[in-house]
Design a protein around this motif. Sequence first.
Motif, PDB file in Angstrom:
ATOM      1  N   GLU A  76      -9.234   9.924  45.247  1.00  0.00           N
ATOM      2  CA  GLU A  76      -8.845  11.223  44.704  1.00  0.00           C
ATOM      3  C   GLU A  76      -7.419  11.203  44.183  1.00  0.00           C
ATOM      4  OE1 GLU A  76     -11.707  13.999  47.575  1.00  0.00           O
ATOM      5  OE2 GLU A  76      -9.648  13.516  48.194  1.00  0.00           O
ATOM      6  N   MET A  77      -6.528  10.529  44.889  1.00  0.00           N
ATOM      7  CA  MET A  77      -5.139  10.475  44.437  1.00  0.00           C
ATOM      8  C   MET A  77      -4.984   9.627  43.179  1.00  0.00           C
ATOM      9  SD  MET A  77      -2.792  10.483  47.882  1.00  0.00           S
ATOM     10  CE  MET A  77      -3.691   9.295  48.872  1.00  0.00           C
ATOM     11  N   LEU A  78      -5.725   8.526  43.103  1.00  0.00           N
ATOM     12  CA  LEU A  78      -5.642   7.682  41.916  1.00  0.00           C
ATOM     13  C   LEU A  78      -6.174   8.406  40.681  1.00  0.00           C
ATOM     14  CD1 LEU A  78      -6.781   4.224  43.341  1.00  0.00           C
ATOM     15  CD2 LEU A  78      -4.493   4.820  42.524  1.00  0.00           C
ATOM     16  N   ALA A  79      -7.150   9.279  40.885  1.00  0.00           N
ATOM     17  CA  ALA A  79      -7.750   9.999  39.756  1.00  0.00           C
ATOM     18  C   ALA A  79      -6.997  11.278  39.403  1.00  0.00           C
ATOM     19  CB  ALA A  79      -9.204  10.332  40.076  1.00  0.00           C
ATOM     20  N   ALA A  80      -5.991  11.646  40.194  1.00  0.00           N
ATOM     21  CA  ALA A  80      -5.324  12.936  40.019  1.00  0.00           C
ATOM     22  C   ALA A  80      -4.394  12.983  38.830  1.00  0.00           C
ATOM     23  CB  ALA A  80      -4.546  13.297  41.291  1.00  0.00           C
ATOM     24  N   GLU A  81      -3.859  11.831  38.401  1.00  0.00           N
ATOM     25  CA  GLU A  81      -2.922  11.758  37.286  1.00  0.00           C
ATOM     26  C   GLU A  81      -3.238  10.512  36.454  1.00  0.00           C
ATOM     27  OE1 GLU A  81      -0.278  13.442  36.115  1.00  0.00           O
ATOM     28  OE2 GLU A  81      -0.102  15.016  37.636  1.00  0.00           O
ATOM     29  N   PRO A  82      -2.891  10.513  35.186  1.00  0.00           N
ATOM     30  CA  PRO A  82      -3.006   9.285  34.392  1.00  0.00           C
ATOM     31  C   PRO A  82      -1.812   8.370  34.681  1.00  0.00           C
ATOM     32  CG  PRO A  82      -2.184  11.057  33.010  1.00  0.00           C
ATOM     33  CD  PRO A  82      -2.476  11.675  34.353  1.00  0.00           C
ATOM     34  N   TRP A  83      -1.825   7.755  35.851  1.00  0.00           N
ATOM     35  CA  TRP A  83      -0.690   6.953  36.294  1.00  0.00           C
ATOM     36  C   TRP A  83      -0.398   5.818  35.317  1.00  0.00           C
ATOM     37  CZ3 TRP A  83       1.539   9.706  39.784  1.00  0.00           C
ATOM     38  CH2 TRP A  83       0.790  10.461  40.693  1.00  0.00           C
ATOM     39  N   ASP A  84       0.879   5.601  35.054  1.00  0.00           N
ATOM     40  CA  ASP A  84       1.295   4.466  34.224  1.00  0.00           C
ATOM     41  C   ASP A  84       1.409   3.195  35.050  1.00  0.00           C
ATOM     42  OD1 ASP A  84       1.819   5.913  31.676  1.00  0.00           O
ATOM     43  OD2 ASP A  84       3.316   6.951  32.910  1.00  0.00           O
ATOM     44  N   TYR A  85       1.862   3.342  36.295  1.00  0.00           N
ATOM     45  CA  TYR A  85       2.062   2.197  37.175  1.00  0.00           C
ATOM     46  C   TYR A  85       1.554   2.544  38.571  1.00  0.00           C
ATOM     47  CZ  TYR A  85       5.369   0.872  33.507  1.00  0.00           C
ATOM     48  OH  TYR A  85       5.953   0.576  32.311  1.00  0.00           O
ATOM     49  N   VAL A  86       0.928   1.560  39.204  1.00  0.00           N
ATOM     50  CA  VAL A  86       0.557   1.659  40.612  1.00  0.00           C
ATOM     51  C   VAL A  86       1.109   0.420  41.303  1.00  0.00           C
ATOM     52  CG1 VAL A  86      -1.322   1.723  42.296  1.00  0.00           C
ATOM     53  CG2 VAL A  86      -1.532   2.982  40.135  1.00  0.00           C
ATOM     54  N   THR A  87       1.775   0.621  42.437  1.00  0.00           N
ATOM     55  CA  THR A  87       2.364  -0.502  43.153  1.00  0.00           C
ATOM     56  C   THR A  87       1.663  -0.720  44.485  1.00  0.00           C
ATOM     57  OG1 THR A  87       4.039   0.754  44.400  1.00  0.00           O
ATOM     58  CG2 THR A  87       4.603   0.094  42.151  1.00  0.00           C
ATOM     59  N   ILE A  88       1.642  -1.983  44.900  1.00  0.00           N
ATOM     60  CA  ILE A  88       1.176  -2.334  46.233  1.00  0.00           C
ATOM     61  C   ILE A  88       2.224  -3.215  46.889  1.00  0.00           C
ATOM     62  CG2 ILE A  88      -1.278  -2.124  45.695  1.00  0.00           C
ATOM     63  CD1 ILE A  88      -1.400  -5.186  45.509  1.00  0.00           C
ATOM     64  N   GLN A  89       2.247  -3.226  48.217  1.00  0.00           N
ATOM     65  CA  GLN A  89       3.187  -4.042  48.982  1.00  0.00           C
ATOM     66  C   GLN A  89       2.558  -4.394  50.316  1.00  0.00           C
ATOM     67  OE1 GLN A  89       5.912  -0.449  50.667  1.00  0.00           O
ATOM     68  NE2 GLN A  89       5.481  -2.187  51.994  1.00  0.00           N
TER      69      GLN A  89
END
Length: 331
Positions: free
Chosen positions: A113-126
């Motif tokens: 749901e959070m990933l689909a909430a905005e047209p994100w330009d960048y997603v980070t993982i760590q």
Amino acid sequence: MPGFNTPARPFRVLMCALAVLIAVASVHADDTGGGVSAKGGKTVRLFTIGNSFSGNATRHLVKLANAGGHELILGRASIGGASLARHWKQVEDAQADPNGEGGRYSTGQTLQEMLAAEPWDYVTIQQFSWLSHDYETYQPFADNLAEYVHKYAPQAELLVHQTWAYRVDDPRFTGEQWKPGHPKTQDEMYQRLTDAYEQLAGHLDLGARLIPVGDAFHAADTDPQWGYRPDESFDFANATQPALPDQTHSLHAGWRWREDTQGQQVLRIDGHHASPAGEYLAGCVFYEMIFGESVVGNTFILDGMDPAYARYLQETAHEAVAARQAAPAMP
């Protein structure tokens, strides 16, 4: 030259919140990621999947963006101390019971749901910092999360957030807190986590870009002028509140007085999390990566920070990003 020596504030467990920080009337795509704001700067949408370290790294990013004439929309999927495996378990729990609470973050939303909430330009993982030196702990969870991000935020570029090594005097490098197989020194931790993050970045997406926060921390920590040095003159055995050792230029939270279970004030060290100066340095690295321009000369600096030290941190961030960009692509 005086530095930034404000006692570190107590660590707060980060409560993840998906929040639109700045409303934007209209956004037009450009060729650098993000869009063009009404002010003529860029509007960038950034979503981080992480823990307190991603919170540290982005704490000042909105103010840096605004000072650079840009706008930032920031979302977070954060669990304190979470590893890549822990975030993937959130996904599995949500898939197993879509209406249950097990797969939901503190926002009440699932990662999907959070990933689909905005047209994100960048997603980070760590990775969780104390596992960051061990690549075997990254997989298959990093691959799974990368595929999940591509599915539910297909327009976003996946970035790998390189975390930082602990402070040189962190207890996990000495005495009973050291665990077999774990790094014994700050330098060893940096070298091993860097190897693991480089392996991950080279594997994901046929070459995902690395946000070199750990590189910037290591450069600043080991700098002859600006690097932190433990206060050898401080008498820990006889110290009384509020006395603290000199922690000038510490990029980590460091020593502070805490109340123990008996209600007594005792000195404790947090050599893991970033200090305000460390948060500023990390934010400068993120700024360069997502806005595609130099942070050197940015007018936002922290209250009480020596301008010369702020400039040094900006330059260190810039050099860390430039070095990564100049490096040959990994096979």
